[in-house]
Design an enzyme around this catalytic site. Structure first.
Site, PDB file in Angstrom:
ATOM      1  N   HIS C  97       0.845  -1.202   0.000  1.00 24.53           N
ATOM      2  CA  HIS C  97       0.000   0.000   0.000  1.00 24.53           C
ATOM      3  C   HIS C  97       0.874   1.244   0.000  1.00 24.53           C
ATOM      4  N   ASP C 126       7.226  20.882 -26.693  1.00 25.22           N
ATOM      5  CA  ASP C 126       7.145  19.549 -26.099  1.00 25.22           C
ATOM      6  C   ASP C 126       8.139  19.546 -24.950  1.00 25.22           C
ATOM      7  N   TRP C 162       7.114   0.296   3.900  1.00 25.19           N
ATOM      8  CA  TRP C 162       7.624   0.989   2.711  1.00 25.19           C
ATOM      9  C   TRP C 162       9.009   1.552   2.992  1.00 25.19           C
ATOM     10  N   SER C 189      13.268   5.910 -13.511  1.00 26.99           N
ATOM     11  CA  SER C 189      12.222   6.666 -14.184  1.00 26.99           C
ATOM     12  C   SER C 189      12.141   8.080 -13.622  1.00 26.99           C
ATOM     13  N   SER C 190      12.219   8.201 -12.297  1.00 31.76           N
ATOM     14  CA  SER C 190      12.118   9.532 -11.696  1.00 31.76           C
ATOM     15  C   SER C 190      13.287  10.408 -12.103  1.00 31.76           C
ATOM     16  N   HIS C 273      12.866  12.076   3.552  1.00 33.34           N
ATOM     17  CA  HIS C 273      12.206  13.328   3.892  1.00 33.34           C
ATOM     18  C   HIS C 273      12.052  14.238   2.690  1.00 33.34           C
ATOM     19  N   GLU C 275      11.654  13.289  -0.113  1.00 28.06           N
ATOM     20  CA  GLU C 275      10.590  12.609  -0.844  1.00 28.06           C
ATOM     21  C   GLU C 275       9.203  13.117  -0.436  1.00 28.06           C
ATOM     22  N   SER C 288      -1.534  26.920  -6.022  1.00 28.94           N
ATOM     23  CA  SER C 288      -1.192  28.301  -6.363  1.00 28.94           C
ATOM     24  C   SER C 288      -1.696  28.692  -7.743  1.00 28.94           C
ATOM     25  N   HIS C 322      14.333  13.443  12.023  1.00 27.12           N
ATOM     26  CA  HIS C 322      13.095  13.435  12.817  1.00 27.12           C
ATOM     27  C   HIS C 322      12.303  12.144  12.650  1.00 27.12           C
ATOM     28  N   HIS C 323      12.685  11.329  11.683  1.00 35.42           N
ATOM     29  CA  HIS C 323      12.030  10.024  11.589  1.00 35.42           C
ATOM     30  C   HIS C 323      12.703   9.009  12.498  1.00 35.42           C
ATOM     31  N   THR C 348       6.532  27.133   5.220  1.00 37.55           N
ATOM     32  CA  THR C 348       5.217  26.568   4.900  1.00 37.55           C
ATOM     33  C   THR C 348       4.117  27.518   5.352  1.00 37.55           C
TER      34      THR C 348
HETATM   35  C1  HEA Z   1       0.769   8.473  -0.737  1.00 38.26           C
HETATM   36  C2  HEA Z   1      -0.351   8.295  -0.552  1.00 38.26           C
HETATM   37  C3  HEA Z   1      -1.259   7.472   0.277  1.00 38.26           C
HETATM   38  C4  HEA Z   1      -2.598   7.421   0.053  1.00 38.26           C
HETATM   39  C5  HEA Z   1      -3.366   8.150  -1.029  1.00 38.26           C
HETATM   40  C6  HEA Z   1      -3.135   6.563   1.051  1.00 38.26           C
HETATM   41  C7  HEA Z   1      -4.486   6.260   1.135  1.00 38.26           C
HETATM   42  C8  HEA Z   1      -5.074   5.508   2.145  1.00 38.26           C
HETATM   43  N1  HEA Z   1      -4.404   4.894   3.186  1.00 38.26           N
HETATM   44 FE1  HEA Z   1      -2.392   4.856   3.462  1.00 38.26          FE
HETATM   45  N2  HEA Z   1      -0.407   4.821   3.736  1.00 38.26           N
HETATM   46  C9  HEA Z   1       0.536   5.472   2.984  1.00 38.26           C
HETATM   47  C10 HEA Z   1       0.286   6.349   1.938  1.00 38.26           C
HETATM   48  C11 HEA Z   1      -0.984   6.608   1.416  1.00 38.26           C
HETATM   49  N3  HEA Z   1      -2.148   6.072   1.872  1.00 38.26           N
HETATM   50  C12 HEA Z   1       1.857   5.159   3.439  1.00 38.26           C
HETATM   51  C13 HEA Z   1       3.168   5.691   2.886  1.00 38.26           C
HETATM   52  C14 HEA Z   1       1.694   4.280   4.517  1.00 38.26           C
HETATM   53  C15 HEA Z   1       2.787   3.649   5.386  1.00 38.26           C
HETATM   54  C16 HEA Z   1       3.049   2.259   4.962  1.00 38.26           C
HETATM   55  C17 HEA Z   1       3.968   1.595   5.916  1.00 38.26           C
HETATM   56  O1  HEA Z   1       3.713   1.613   7.131  1.00 38.26           O
HETATM   57  O2  HEA Z   1       4.984   1.046   5.462  1.00 38.26           O
HETATM   58  C18 HEA Z   1       0.265   4.092   4.684  1.00 38.26           C
HETATM   59  C19 HEA Z   1      -0.296   3.300   5.670  1.00 38.26           C
HETATM   60  C20 HEA Z   1      -1.670   3.185   5.899  1.00 38.26           C
HETATM   61  C21 HEA Z   1      -2.247   2.564   7.042  1.00 38.26           C
HETATM   62  C22 HEA Z   1      -1.482   1.965   8.217  1.00 38.26           C
HETATM   63  C23 HEA Z   1      -1.194   0.546   7.946  1.00 38.26           C
HETATM   64  C24 HEA Z   1      -0.415  -0.064   9.049  1.00 38.26           C
HETATM   65  O3  HEA Z   1       0.270   0.648   9.788  1.00 38.26           O
HETATM   66  O4  HEA Z   1      -0.496  -1.284   9.172  1.00 38.26           O
HETATM   67  C25 HEA Z   1      -3.607   2.645   6.896  1.00 38.26           C
HETATM   68  C26 HEA Z   1      -4.588   2.101   7.865  1.00 38.26           C
HETATM   69  O5  HEA Z   1      -5.681   2.460   7.893  1.00 38.26           O
HETATM   70  C27 HEA Z   1      -3.864   3.322   5.648  1.00 38.26           C
HETATM   71  C28 HEA Z   1      -5.118   3.585   5.140  1.00 38.26           C
HETATM   72  C29 HEA Z   1      -5.345   4.305   3.957  1.00 38.26           C
HETATM   73  C30 HEA Z   1      -6.667   4.509   3.394  1.00 38.26           C
HETATM   74  C31 HEA Z   1      -7.950   4.002   3.956  1.00 38.26           C
HETATM   75  C32 HEA Z   1      -6.474   5.262   2.255  1.00 38.26           C
HETATM   76  C33 HEA Z   1      -7.554   5.738   1.328  1.00 38.26           C
HETATM   77  O6  HEA Z   1      -7.382   7.101   1.079  1.00 38.26           O
HETATM   78  C34 HEA Z   1      -7.549   4.959   0.048  1.00 38.26           C
HETATM   79  C35 HEA Z   1      -8.744   5.287  -0.776  1.00 38.26           C
HETATM   80  C36 HEA Z   1      -8.792   4.559  -2.081  1.00 38.26           C
HETATM   81  C37 HEA Z   1      -9.534   3.482  -2.330  1.00 38.26           C
HETATM   82  C38 HEA Z   1     -10.347   2.883  -1.265  1.00 38.26           C
HETATM   83  C39 HEA Z   1      -9.521   2.823  -3.661  1.00 38.26           C
HETATM   84  C40 HEA Z   1     -10.544   3.333  -4.611  1.00 38.26           C
HETATM   85  C41 HEA Z   1     -11.768   2.546  -4.833  1.00 38.26           C
HETATM   86  C42 HEA Z   1     -11.880   1.283  -5.283  1.00 38.26           C
HETATM   87  C43 HEA Z   1     -10.747   0.364  -5.491  1.00 38.26           C
HETATM   88  C44 HEA Z   1     -13.176   0.737  -5.574  1.00 38.26           C
HETATM   89  C45 HEA Z   1     -13.644  -0.277  -4.619  1.00 38.26           C
HETATM   90  C46 HEA Z   1     -13.975   0.273  -3.294  1.00 38.26           C
HETATM   91  C47 HEA Z   1     -15.188   0.295  -2.698  1.00 38.26           C
HETATM   92  C48 HEA Z   1     -16.409  -0.138  -3.359  1.00 38.26           C
HETATM   93  C49 HEA Z   1     -15.331   0.770  -1.269  1.00 38.26           C
HETATM   94  N4  HEA Z   1      -2.674   3.648   5.066  1.00 38.26           N
HETATM   95  C1  HEA Z   2       3.370  15.358   1.817  1.00 40.42           C
HETATM   96  C2  HEA Z   2       4.002  14.810   2.733  1.00 40.42           C
HETATM   97  C3  HEA Z   2       4.433  15.390   4.055  1.00 40.42           C
HETATM   98  C4  HEA Z   2       4.553  16.695   4.475  1.00 40.42           C
HETATM   99  C5  HEA Z   2       4.296  17.951   3.699  1.00 40.42           C
HETATM  100  C6  HEA Z   2       4.997  16.621   5.841  1.00 40.42           C
HETATM  101  C7  HEA Z   2       5.247  17.756   6.606  1.00 40.42           C
HETATM  102  C8  HEA Z   2       5.789  17.727   7.884  1.00 40.42           C
HETATM  103  N1  HEA Z   2       6.077  16.603   8.619  1.00 40.42           N
HETATM  104 FE1  HEA Z   2       5.745  14.691   8.060  1.00 40.42          FE
HETATM  105  N2  HEA Z   2       5.639  12.784   7.402  1.00 40.42           N
HETATM  106  C9  HEA Z   2       5.212  12.358   6.183  1.00 40.42           C
HETATM  107  C10 HEA Z   2       4.795  13.169   5.135  1.00 40.42           C
HETATM  108  C11 HEA Z   2       4.789  14.556   5.178  1.00 40.42           C
HETATM  109  N3  HEA Z   2       5.125  15.328   6.242  1.00 40.42           N
HETATM  110  C12 HEA Z   2       5.248  10.929   6.103  1.00 40.42           C
HETATM  111  C13 HEA Z   2       4.851  10.090   4.887  1.00 40.42           C
HETATM  112  C14 HEA Z   2       5.712  10.484   7.335  1.00 40.42           C
HETATM  113  C15 HEA Z   2       5.872   9.052   7.839  1.00 40.42           C
HETATM  114  C16 HEA Z   2       6.799   8.192   7.131  1.00 40.42           C
HETATM  115  C17 HEA Z   2       6.792   6.814   7.752  1.00 40.42           C
HETATM  116  O1  HEA Z   2       7.345   6.661   8.851  1.00 40.42           O
HETATM  117  O2  HEA Z   2       6.220   5.892   7.135  1.00 40.42           O
HETATM  118  C18 HEA Z   2       5.960  11.666   8.117  1.00 40.42           C
HETATM  119  C19 HEA Z   2       6.475  11.622   9.408  1.00 40.42           C
HETATM  120  C20 HEA Z   2       6.854  12.748  10.113  1.00 40.42           C
HETATM  121  C21 HEA Z   2       7.616  12.697  11.319  1.00 40.42           C
HETATM  122  C22 HEA Z   2       8.164  11.441  12.003  1.00 40.42           C
HETATM  123  C23 HEA Z   2       7.184  10.831  12.874  1.00 40.42           C
HETATM  124  C24 HEA Z   2       7.670   9.541  13.405  1.00 40.42           C
HETATM  125  O3  HEA Z   2       7.740   8.563  12.665  1.00 40.42           O
HETATM  126  O4  HEA Z   2       8.016   9.524  14.586  1.00 40.42           O
HETATM  127  C25 HEA Z   2       7.785  14.001  11.736  1.00 40.42           C
HETATM  128  C26 HEA Z   2       8.527  14.395  12.957  1.00 40.42           C
HETATM  129  O5  HEA Z   2       9.014  15.425  13.072  1.00 40.42           O
HETATM  130  C27 HEA Z   2       7.132  14.851  10.754  1.00 40.42           C
HETATM  131  C28 HEA Z   2       7.099  16.231  10.805  1.00 40.42           C
HETATM  132  C29 HEA Z   2       6.615  17.036   9.778  1.00 40.42           C
HETATM  133  C30 HEA Z   2       6.664  18.498   9.826  1.00 40.42           C
HETATM  134  C31 HEA Z   2       7.151  19.349  10.945  1.00 40.42           C
HETATM  135  C32 HEA Z   2       6.147  18.927   8.623  1.00 40.42           C
HETATM  136  C33 HEA Z   2       6.027  20.373   8.183  1.00 40.42           C
HETATM  137  O6  HEA Z   2       6.491  20.531   6.873  1.00 40.42           O
HETATM  138  C34 HEA Z   2       4.637  20.892   8.286  1.00 40.42           C
HETATM  139  C35 HEA Z   2       4.587  22.391   8.151  1.00 40.42           C
HETATM  140  C36 HEA Z   2       3.195  22.947   8.073  1.00 40.42           C
HETATM  141  C37 HEA Z   2       2.539  23.598   9.046  1.00 40.42           C
HETATM  142  C38 HEA Z   2       3.118  23.790  10.383  1.00 40.42           C
HETATM  143  C39 HEA Z   2       1.150  24.110   8.835  1.00 40.42           C
HETATM  144  C40 HEA Z   2       1.017  25.456   8.185  1.00 40.42           C
HETATM  145  C41 HEA Z   2       1.735  26.528   8.879  1.00 40.42           C
HETATM  146  C42 HEA Z   2       1.143  27.617   9.441  1.00 40.42           C
HETATM  147  C43 HEA Z   2      -0.315  27.863   9.375  1.00 40.42           C
HETATM  148  C44 HEA Z   2       2.062  28.609  10.030  1.00 40.42           C
HETATM  149  C45 HEA Z   2       1.894  28.908  11.462  1.00 40.42           C
HETATM  150  C46 HEA Z   2       2.118  27.752  12.326  1.00 40.42           C
HETATM  151  C47 HEA Z   2       2.864  27.750  13.448  1.00 40.42           C
HETATM  152  C48 HEA Z   2       3.885  28.726  13.763  1.00 40.42           C
HETATM  153  C49 HEA Z   2       2.640  26.657  14.435  1.00 40.42           C
HETATM  154  N4  HEA Z   2       6.585  14.058   9.779  1.00 40.42           N
HETATM  155 CU   LIG Z   3      10.139  13.825   7.351  1.00 39.63          CU
END
Ligand code: HEA
Ligand code: HEA
Ligand SMILES: [Cu+2]
Ligand code: CUA
Lengths: 369, 288, 567
Positions: C97, C126, C162, C189-190, C273, C275, C288, C322-323, C348
């Site tokens: 997933h 293009d 993942w 690819s990326s 990160h 990423e 935007s 921070h991860h 941000t």
């Molecule tokens: C980047 C994008 C992304 C997106 C879009 C989503 C989308 C969703 N994610 Fe995902 N998720 C991750 C990225 C994302 N996730 C990542 C990176 C992890 C961490 C993995 C890891 O721990 O290694 C994670 C982990 C994660 C967990 C934790 C799993 C675990 O720790 O064991 C869960 C649990 O609820 C979850 C739920 C969902 C759900 C419900 C959606 C929903 O938004 C999905 C909605 C889409 C559909 C449901 C499909 C569309 C419809 C059909 C196929 C038709 C059939 C359906 C019906 C008739 C109902 N996700």
């Molecule tokens: C699109 C993807 C995305 C983005 C944009 C961010 C944005 C941020 N993330 Fe997140 N993050 C993930 C995707 C993302 N993250 C994923 C996928 C993981 C889990 C991976 C895994 O373990 O599987 C993760 C996990 C993760 C962790 C690790 C958690 C853990 O595993 O223990 C942390 C810890 O610091 C963190 C922090 C942040 C912070 C500080 C931002 C900041 O950039 C956010 C900044 C934005 C705001 C703060 C809001 C707007 C600001 C204002 C309105 C200004 C005024 C506000 C104040 C002064 C308070 N993220």
């Molecule tokens: Cu991060």
């Protein structure tokens, strides 16, 4: 402490943040670190809620007032250095206010000196081993929930006990009010030792020692789980910490020490094959069966020992792989000579293997050289 | 940048639909899937891998053949030339980042993990009291002893070879600018030759390491970083030498003009990149 | 260029069957004598629009696949106890997933958008390397194939999350190797896709469009592409080391040879990160574009937006720790990563405030793209705030590895990246297909998604605070209620996406009628100056300086000093 008072007040006005065992927030803190984390979180949430209300207030005001359907005409400004500087500086200041107490807490968490007792927690797939470094004994702590409650693939599973998945056969026992230092390490993959109420989480990394500490403030039992994905039964290796009075702890330690002594192997003992087999079965089931399965059939990446070339081949190879490990097979050099000898004897004569030979502790001792 | 310097091809060359990319994808699919099966003891995988390489080679010939034809046909205007320059630069940057991952691993093991395992630390005291840190390490905590590489001997000679080849490739470049065919040919030929000698010596060095020094990929922190870094570098030398050989062939065919020889320049950039990586290797893997 | 109209849903009756005279994306190839028809058109494609279309469809199929895996997860978690899967298969579901959503859905979707829109928006004929562009796309289906094959080899798919942390990923079976090679292909690819985007943007802009006058989406694409070129090779290196540890005896991640499992985490998160910003920055770019259009007002603070994007990108290389707050860093590292992470909130925040100021005093209407943009803004801010909570190292000690993190990243990824992609699709669908989508269905999709999303992911904050670990197939009884709610929400959310699919197909087949060239009266960027649907080849002649300047003036990027001369 100013911050504590402020947070207590905040907690009083926002009940959802701090009610005892509310499902909406942290578990009730039971150690100083945990309460500090709790307070810090409450404080941060307060700031965030304020920022949130301001940001969303402005946005929704604009959405309602400046829409075309109420006849609003667009004004074409697109820059204003003063506000842009302001909204760079003000958030930075807010962050500084958050960072200060957080930094202090980091230093407190990281200070593991002056411990009263030191316990080594070793993560295994999928159980925890605890060694009381100051008292010279240790034991394993396994999930106590029966499989029948867990596997609901068919109807008719027994009802789940109230402590489903959070119960173990032998909990970690620590005295109340003492500074307990936990050394973590692991035998196979990364695990994480996590007890929310005590505010500790520390990854257990194979081949490395990491440490953390807590002081439990009240007598009671606190439960947590492994929080680093460690394979199939990652969800099934809970941590239970039983906090007891100092006196109870002393009695418990004495009893454990006596038990350990009784279980210790006499170095001069002459082992018979049957004794080795019985002992080996025990060792196998508590250490090896997690991967190779109780019936020695293995599964997935874990090879079957039944009929295995190594387990039916020359003894030397067998001893070698158990002592040194190979790829995903961990080294078992941490087991005693008797344990290694007995488990190898057991493997060579069970699951349909009939080598007929047996391995003596002395041979293992020699192989370690 | 075209907007700033006003370079605009009219029209910018957009190639026709092409079958080469999909062939490349198929090739890589066979190579990756084949290797994945192969290393898991499904021997048919190795055949798929071989097939994949054949397709890949065919694809490279076809694709670059098209590029050369288009170039000779004069399809590439100055703006396209700029695109190639940007493209090649960022490609080399991505290669730099690939090597950084391995250099990072080298620095991490040397500065963080080996000292922690083998020096004053909880980890050392409780788990590996018998292991003592050293670099070049003579063993790992549980790795059989081996002899580390010396910087003198083959590595030093190789450094000399590559540095010289940097000069010869520059001489060739002057030949391109002056339109001196002889200088181009000789410069390129010398560069390729130096590259090939380098590779032969590296093979000899590896052979020596495996057979006499007990230094293998499995020799702990030292062996793995040594072989992975020098190995990937060697692969890049190979690719660079192939690129330069193709350029040599094109020079002999008379493809380039003093104004229009980016193909050669790209290969030369790549060669310099390979050179610089080697210097990093020589310093951090062999000397320090 | 005044073909503006307010008639978003032309009143004339819908004619589903006879859309043919409005040239659909699928059949307008014959008008160009070079373009092959049939399957060759797609497989041999060098046209950025065709390739963009393939990217988008590929990404959407992967989204459905990844979503189906998510439903598998949520179904198992509906109640405690093991109902449907074996625990090891559950781990594979979680891993695939995550991998499929990140590498298969979100990233290719953005690359597809960039492919389609950047040449149109900057006036290029293009992409700079049209043939390589094809290769970038066609490496993805083989990668997806490898992931799918992995499920069927002995031992099953990769089950280490993942993040592929060793030693677990070293221990697992053959499926892991397929996962590793899939990552290699997707990384390749990326890298090629990014080199293409960088080169296109740097080298092929229309006359008059200097860097600081590009559409914001071009800026975020440029910075995203740079991030990818910098970190995708590092990920390739990381998984290569994993592969050699698994099969060739190296000890990179094994203390027995002097390596360290934590080394992998450093290398992975050095990639990981940046990423997450690779998935967030293009979303910022899309928003935007959409917000100014529907506020009928130029983007506020263009220059500070550009600086903010760059600042986020640079900072993103300094926060990866921070991860890893729970691995046991020394206090100094803990503090360094904490402070750096908190700093990212500043740029941000600048972006969020700029967006709000763009809406401020506008003349807003709320068509579906705008709804998704506002939905993005609300939910991304929540996700950012929970990120901020996590950035505080001591609090992260409680929350790391729990569902709080899952809640955080779904707020920024689903409500952030995915919602912006929906917004972008509705925004540009008329340009792609020549037809107007059904606004009613679009709004239904938005509101349904918005509500179901929050039902699914908001309770996860509570689960995490109370200590429920992530990546577990089974949980203790006190977590039951919130898990039930989340599972119900997930199925509802999935259903909404069927609406989306239906709406898109309906639009391709005629929608509610043909779209005018500039369906949104506030839209001022160059893509709205080409016909609708966009012809197969556009801007073969670069747009005139006058045309470019007209757009820039409307975007507030240039002063209108020579208005007459432009006429
Ligand atoms: C980047 C994008 C992304 C997106 C879009 C989503 C989308 C969703 N994610 Fe995902 N998720 C991750 C990225 C994302 N996730 C990542 C990176 C992890 C961490 C993995 C890891 O721990 O290694 C994670 C982990 C994660 C967990 C934790 C799993 C675990 O720790 O064991 C869960 C649990 O609820 C979850 C739920 C969902 C759900 C419900 C959606 C929903 O938004 C999905 C909605 C889409 C559909 C449901 C499909 C569309 C419809 C059909 C196929 C038709 C059939 C359906 C019906 C008739 C109902 N996700
Ligand atoms: C699109 C993807 C995305 C983005 C944009 C961010 C944005 C941020 N993330 Fe997140 N993050 C993930 C995707 C993302 N993250 C994923 C996928 C993981 C889990 C991976 C895994 O373990 O599987 C993760 C996990 C993760 C962790 C690790 C958690 C853990 O595993 O223990 C942390 C810890 O610091 C963190 C922090 C942040 C912070 C500080 C931002 C900041 O950039 C956010 C900044 C934005 C705001 C703060 C809001 C707007 C600001 C204002 C309105 C200004 C005024 C506000 C104040 C002064 C308070 N993220
Ligand atoms: Cu991060
Ligand atoms: Cu042990 Cu998870």
């Amino acid at each position: 402490m100013q911050l504590r008072r402020l947070c207590a007040m905040a907690a009083a006005c926002t009940p959802s943040f701090a009610l005892a065992e509310s499902p909406y927030t942290f578990q009730t803190p039971q150690s100083p670190i945990a309460s500090h984390i709790n307070d810090l979180h409450t404080w941060i949430m307060l700031i965030i809620v304020v920022v949130f209300v301001v940001v969303f207030g402005l946005m929704f005001y604009s959405i309602f007032k400046h829409r075309r359907s109420v006849g609003h005409q667009a004004r074409h400004f697109h820059e204003n250095t003063a506000v842009e500087v302001a909204w760079t500086i003000i958030p930075a200041l807010i962050l500084a206010v958050m960072a200060f107490p957080a930094a202090r807490l980091v230093l407190a968490q990281k200070n593991t000196t002056n411990a009263d007792i030191t316990i080594k927690a070793t993560g295994y797939q999928w159980l925890w081993g605890y060694d009381y470094m100051d008292y010279g004994f240790g034991y394993k702590s396994r999930l106590a929930t029966p499989r029948a409650q867990i596997e609901n693939y068919k109807d008719g599973a027994p009802p789940k006990s109230p402590l489903y998945l959070l119960e173990v056969d032998e909990p970690l026992v620590v005295p109340v009010g003492k500074r307990v230092r936990i050394l973590t390490t692991a035998n196979d993959v990364i695990h994480s030792w996590y007890v929310p109420a005590l505010g500790v989480k520390q990854d257990a990394i194979p081949g490395f020692i990491r440490d953390t500490w807590f002081t439990a403030e009240h007598i009671g039992t606190y439960r947590g789980q492994c929080t680093e994905l460690c394979g199939r039964d990652h969800g099934y290796m809970p941590i239970v910490v039983k906090v007891v009075s100092d006196a109870d702890f002393k009695t418990w330690v004495t009893a454990q020490q006596a038990k350990a002594k009784a279980a210790q192997d006499d170095p001069n003992k002459k082992w018979t094959k049957d004794e080795l087999l019985a002992r080996g079965k025990q060792v196998f089931e508590s250490n090896c069966a997690a991967c190779h399965k109780v019936d020695g059939k293995g599964g997935g990446p874990f090879p079957a020992l039944a009929g295995s070339k190594i387990a039916t081949g020359p003894k030397e190879g067998h001893i070698h792989i158990v002592l040194t490990g190979k790829n995903a097979m961990p080294s078992w050099a941490g087991l005693s000579d008797v344990e290694v000898a007995s488990v190898i004897t057991y493997e060579r004569n069970s699951f349909g293997n009939h080598t007929g030979d047996f391995v003596l502790p002395a041979e293992v001792k020699a192989a370690r050289k | 940048m075209n907007v700033e310097n006003g370079i605009h091809d009219a029209p910018y060359f957009v190639p026709q639909p092409s079958k080469w990319p999909i062939m490349g994808s198929l090739a890589l699919f066979f190579i990756t899937a084949g290797t994945a099966f192969g290393i898991n003891n499904v021997s048919i995988g190795w055949y798929a891998l071989g097939l994949g390489f054949l397709v890949l080679i065919g694809m490279l010939f076809g694709w670059f053949g098209d590029v050369i034809r288009e170039s000779n046909h004069g399809d590439y205007g100055p703006q396209v030339d700029y695109s190639f320059r940007w493209g090649m630069s960022w490609f080399i940057f991505s290669e730099v980042m690939f090597f950084s991952a391995f250099f990072g691993a080298l620095f991490y093991t040397r500065v963080v993990s080996v000292p922690e395992l083998g020096w004053f630390s909880n980890t050392h005291d409780y788990l590996w009291p018998m292991f003592h840190q050293a670099w070049p390490a003579l063993s790992g905590p549980k790795v059989a002893p081996y002899t580390p590489m010396e910087a003198v001997g083959i590595p030093a000679i190789n450094t000399g070879l590559l540095l010289t080849s940097g000069i010869t490739v520059t001489i060739a470049h002057w030949g391109f600018v002056k339109n001196n065919r002889r200088q181009m040919t000789l410069g390129l030929a010398a560069t390729v030759l130096l590259g090939v000698i380098f590779l032969c010596l590296q093979v000899k060095e590896y052979h020596h390491a495996y057979t006499e020094m007990h230094l293998t990929l499995a020799s702990g922190a030292y062996g793995m970083t040594f072989f992975m870094l020098t190995g990937f570098h060697g692969m890049h030398v190979l690719v660079g030498a192939i690129m330069l050989s193709v350029m040599l062939a094109r020079v002999i065919k008379g493809d380039f003009t003093p104004a229009h020889h980016f193909g050669f320049e790209a290969a030369a950039w790549y060669w310099h990149f390979v050179d610089v990586v080697w210097l990093g290797l020589f310093i951090f893997v062999y000397c320090l | 260029m005044t073909t503006t109209t307010d008639a978003l849903n032309p009143a004339h009756p819908i004619d589903h069957g006879h859309g043919a005279d409005h040239g659909h994306g699928g059949h307008d190839a014959h008008d160009h004598h070079h373009a092959p028809a049939g399957w060759r058109r797609w497989v041999y494609a060098t046209n950025h629009k065709d390739i963009g279309t393939m990217y988008l469809w590929f990404a959407f199929s992967m989204f459905l696949l990844g979503g189906t895996f998510a439903l598998g997860i949520r179904a198992e978690l509906f109640s405690p106890g093991m109902q449907f899967w074996q625990p090891e298969f559950f781990n594979q579901l979680t891993t695939l997933h995550g991998v499929i959503m990140v590498f298969g859905a979100i990233m290719p979707a953005f690359t597809g958008l960039m492919n389609w829109m950047i040449p149109l928006m900057i006036g290029a004929p293009d992409m700079a390397f049209a043939r390589m562009n094809n290769w970038s796309f066609w490496l993805l289906p083989p990668a997806a194939m490898l992931l799918i094959i992995s499920l069927f080899v002995p031992g099953g798919g990769p089950g280490a999350g993942w993040t592929f942390y060793p030693p677990l990923s070293v221990q697992l079976g053959a499926g892991m190797d397929f996962g590793i090679f899939a990552i290699h292909l997707m990384g390749l690819s990326s890298i090629m896709g990014s080199i293409n985007i960088v080169t296109t943007i740097l080298n092929m802009r229309a006359p008059g469009m200097t860097l600081l006058k590009m559409p914001m989406f071009a800026w975020t694409s440029l910075v995203t592409a740079y991030l990818l070129i910098a970190v995708a090779p590092v990920l390739a290196g990381a998984v290569t080391m994993l592969l050699t540890d698994r099969h060739f005896g190296t000890h990179f991640f094994n203390a027995a040879g002097g390596g360290d499992p934590i080394l992998f985490q450093h290398v992975f998160w050095f990639f990981g990160h940046p990423e997450v910003y690779i998935m967030a920055l293009p979303a910022f770019g899309v928003v935007s574009q959409i917000l100014p259009t529907f506020s009928r007002k130029p983007l506020f603070g263009y220059v500070s937006m550009v600086y903010a994007v760059c600042a986020i990108a640079i900072l993103s290389f300094m926060v990866w720790g921070h991860h890893m707050f729970a691995v046991g860093f020394p206090a100094t590292a803990q503090l360094f990563y904490m402070f750096m992470t908190m700093l990212i909130a500043v740029p941000t925040g600048v972006k969020v405030f700029n967006w709000i100021s763009t809406m401020w005093q506008g003349s807003m209407t709320f068509e579906t793209p705008m709804l998704f943009a506002i939905g993005f803004l609300c939910l991304f801010t929540i996700g950012g705030m929970s990120g901020l909570v996590l950035s505080l190292a001591p609090v992260d000690i409680q929350l790391h590895g729990t569902y709080y993190v899952v809640a955080h990243f779904h707020y920024v990824l689903v409500a952030g990246a995915l919602f912006s992609l929906f917004g972008a699709t509705y925004y540009w669908l008329p340009k792609w297909t020549g037809n107007m989508y059904s606004e009613r269905m679009g709004k239904l999709h938005f509101w349904w998604s918005m509500i179901a999303f929050n039902i699914t992911f908001f309770p996860m904050h509570f689960l995490g605070l109370a200590g429920m670990p992530r990546r577990i197939p089974d949980y203790a009884l006190q977590f039951t209620t919130f898990n039930e709610v989340a599972s119900v929400g997930a199925f509802l959310f999935g259903f909404a996406q069927i609406l989306f699919l239906y709406n898109v197909i309906h639009t391709i087949r005629g929608g509610v009628g043909p779209s005018p060239q500039r369906p949104w009266d506030g839209a001022t960027t160059l893509e709205w100056d080409v016909a609708c649907p966009a012809p197969h080849h556009t801007w073969t002649e670069p747009p005139s300086l006058a045309l470019v300047r007209e757009g820039l003036i409307a975007q507030g990027l240039e002063e209108s000093t020579h208005v007459e001369e432009l006429k």
